[in-house]
Each structure stands twice: as structure tokens, then as C-alpha cells.
Write an enzyme that holds these catalytic residues in place. Structure first.
Site, mmCIF file in Angstrom:
data_model
loop_
_atom_site.group_PDB
_atom_site.id
_atom_site.type_symbol
_atom_site.label_atom_id
_atom_site.label_comp_id
_atom_site.label_asym_id
_atom_site.label_seq_id
_atom_site.Cartn_x
_atom_site.Cartn_y
_atom_site.Cartn_z
ATOM 1 N N PHE A 81 -1.025 -39.985 10.471
ATOM 2 C CA PHE A 81 -0.507 -38.661 10.797
ATOM 3 C C PHE A 81 -1.530 -37.907 11.643
ATOM 4 C CE2 PHE A 81 -0.042 -34.087 9.841
ATOM 5 C CZ PHE A 81 1.276 -33.917 10.256
ATOM 6 N N GLY A 82 -1.099 -37.427 12.804
ATOM 7 C CA GLY A 82 -1.969 -36.637 13.688
ATOM 8 C C GLY A 82 -1.509 -35.193 13.727
ATOM 9 N N TYR A 83 -2.461 -34.257 13.591
ATOM 10 C CA TYR A 83 -2.125 -32.825 13.605
ATOM 11 C C TYR A 83 -2.962 -32.055 14.621
ATOM 12 C CZ TYR A 83 -6.402 -32.778 10.916
ATOM 13 O OH TYR A 83 -7.717 -32.965 10.521
ATOM 14 N N GLY A 84 -3.901 -32.761 15.273
ATOM 15 C CA GLY A 84 -4.799 -32.110 16.236
ATOM 16 C C GLY A 84 -4.796 -32.894 17.536
ATOM 17 N N SER A 85 -5.976 -33.315 17.957
ATOM 18 C CA SER A 85 -6.063 -34.030 19.238
ATOM 19 C C SER A 85 -5.272 -35.339 19.226
ATOM 20 C CB SER A 85 -7.520 -34.295 19.605
ATOM 21 O OG SER A 85 -8.128 -35.091 18.613
ATOM 22 N N GLU A 140 -13.630 -40.006 15.643
ATOM 23 C CA GLU A 140 -13.570 -38.832 14.754
ATOM 24 C C GLU A 140 -14.651 -38.900 13.687
ATOM 25 O OE1 GLU A 140 -11.893 -36.677 15.988
ATOM 26 O OE2 GLU A 140 -10.271 -37.630 17.084
#
Ligand code: BEZ
Length: 191
Positions: free
Chosen positions: A24-28, A99
Site C-alpha cells: 500500500f502506497g500513500y506518499g511518494s 525508504e
């Protein structure tokens, strides 16, 4: 917790025999997709909010003048919208390195836009990491972002690209949009 999380993440999940996992990606990860994926679906996770509370001294700032990037903070009843990618475990070698500044992989339950669900992983920078900055007024966050530049480029570019991606996803992230609006009204003399 040390800011460099590569080794910690390597020991967190055993991917033996696993063919693919939802990330799940919520930023970059929503707009900088520099990894292969098998499938991509808009999704959300419950109980978390996106906040510009993590310092960045390796991508969008420097050790002397860290930028601010997003992490997730627990909040009962909240829903965080983002993009889910089904990836092979090998992708985490690349992302653990990208990251590495305080982010740990956590297991979460994803809800796709059609209501179906799956288990997945998400990178979260928790409050006990050395680069965590915490809450500040929107205008102070915007000023810090306006000043910061790192090896991946200006911190303001990160904020504007994320805000655009969230609008395209149909997410109204009031925190991101409030900082965006402060940043737009900051003149060069205000920072
Ligand atoms: C993300 O877009 O999910 C993400 C943001 C910051 C660090 C790692 C992942």
C-alpha cells in the site's frame, strides 16, 4: 530506533515461498513508481492518517536542513486512501533501500475500491525513529518544505506531486491540501 531501517526491515518478514504481496502506497509510492508490479488498484486502509511529520535528510532535504515527508499516524475512525501494488518480494530489496530513513514495513488490511479486501504491507515511520519530527502548524511545515532541497529534488515538488496525485485518486486529504495552500501563498521573502 536508528534512522537507517534496511537491516530491521530485512528481518521483519519471511517471504519464502511467497509469489506476490500487496503493497500500500500513500506518499511518494503513489507517483514515483520505480519498481515493477503485477497489478495496481486504488485502495484504502482504516485507522491511519497521512501526516508530514517525518524528517527527510536523504531525499528531500539534508542533515543540516531536513525536509518533511509523509508518514502514517494512528487515528481511530480515519481512512487513508492510496494506491496498492501487487509486487514480487524482490521489490522490497529496492524499496527498503529507497525508504531507509526510518520507515518500517507493517502488515495492514487493505480495502480496494470495490469493497474487497486483502492483507498487505505498508511502510510507516513510527514516532521512535531518529528522523521523526512530529506535529507543527501547517504554515511552519510549509515554510520548512519551501526551504528544503535534497538529492531527490525540492521538498516543494514532493508536496505538489503528492497533492496532485491525491486529487486524481479522489482523496480529500485536508492536511496535505492545507500545507499545499500555505506553500502556494509563501513568497520567497517569507521563508
Ligand atoms: C508510501 O508512499 O507509501 C511511502 C511513503 C514514504 C515512505 C515509504 C512509502
Amino acid at each position: 530506533m536508528a534512522a537507517n531501517t534496511i537491516e530491521l526491515n530485512r528481518r521483519r518478514h519471511n517471504f519464502e515461498g511467497v509469489e506476490s504481496i500487496w503493497l500500500f502506497g500513500y506518499g511518494s509510492l503513489i507517483y514515483k513508481v520505480d519498481f515493477p508490479f503485477l497489478e495496481q488498484r486504488p485502495a484504502s486502509i482504516d485507522g491511519w492518517v497521512r501526516r508530514f511529520w517525518q524528517g527527510s535528510h536523504d531525499h528531500r532535504g539534508t542533515p543540516e536542513a531536513p525536509g518533511r515527508v509523509v508518514t502514517l499516524i494512528r487515528k481511530s475512525g480515519a481512512v487513508c486512501k492510496g494506491m496498492a501494488y501487487r509486487v514480487s518480494p524482490a521489490v522490497f530489496e529496492h524499496l527498503d533501500h529507497r525508504e531507509k530513513n526510518g520507515y518500517l514495513r507493517l502488515s495492514v488490511r487493505l480495502t480496494f475500491d470495490d469493497g474487497s479486501q486483502s492483507d498487505g504491507l505498508v511502510y510507516i515511520a513510527t514516532e521512535d525513529n531518529e528522523a521523526f519530527l512530529g506535529a507543527a502548524a501547517d504554515v511552519d511545515i510549509a515554510r520548512q518544505i519551501a526551504r528544503a532541497v535534497g538529492p531527490s529534488g525540492p521538498n516543494s515538488e514532493y508536496l505538489f506531486r503528492l497533492a496532485d496525485s491525491l486529487r486524481r485518486l479522489g482523496d480529500h486529504c485536508s492536511h496535505t491540501f492545507a500545507i499545499e495552500s500555505c506553500l502556494q501563498s509563501i513568497g520567497k521573502n517569507d521563508i
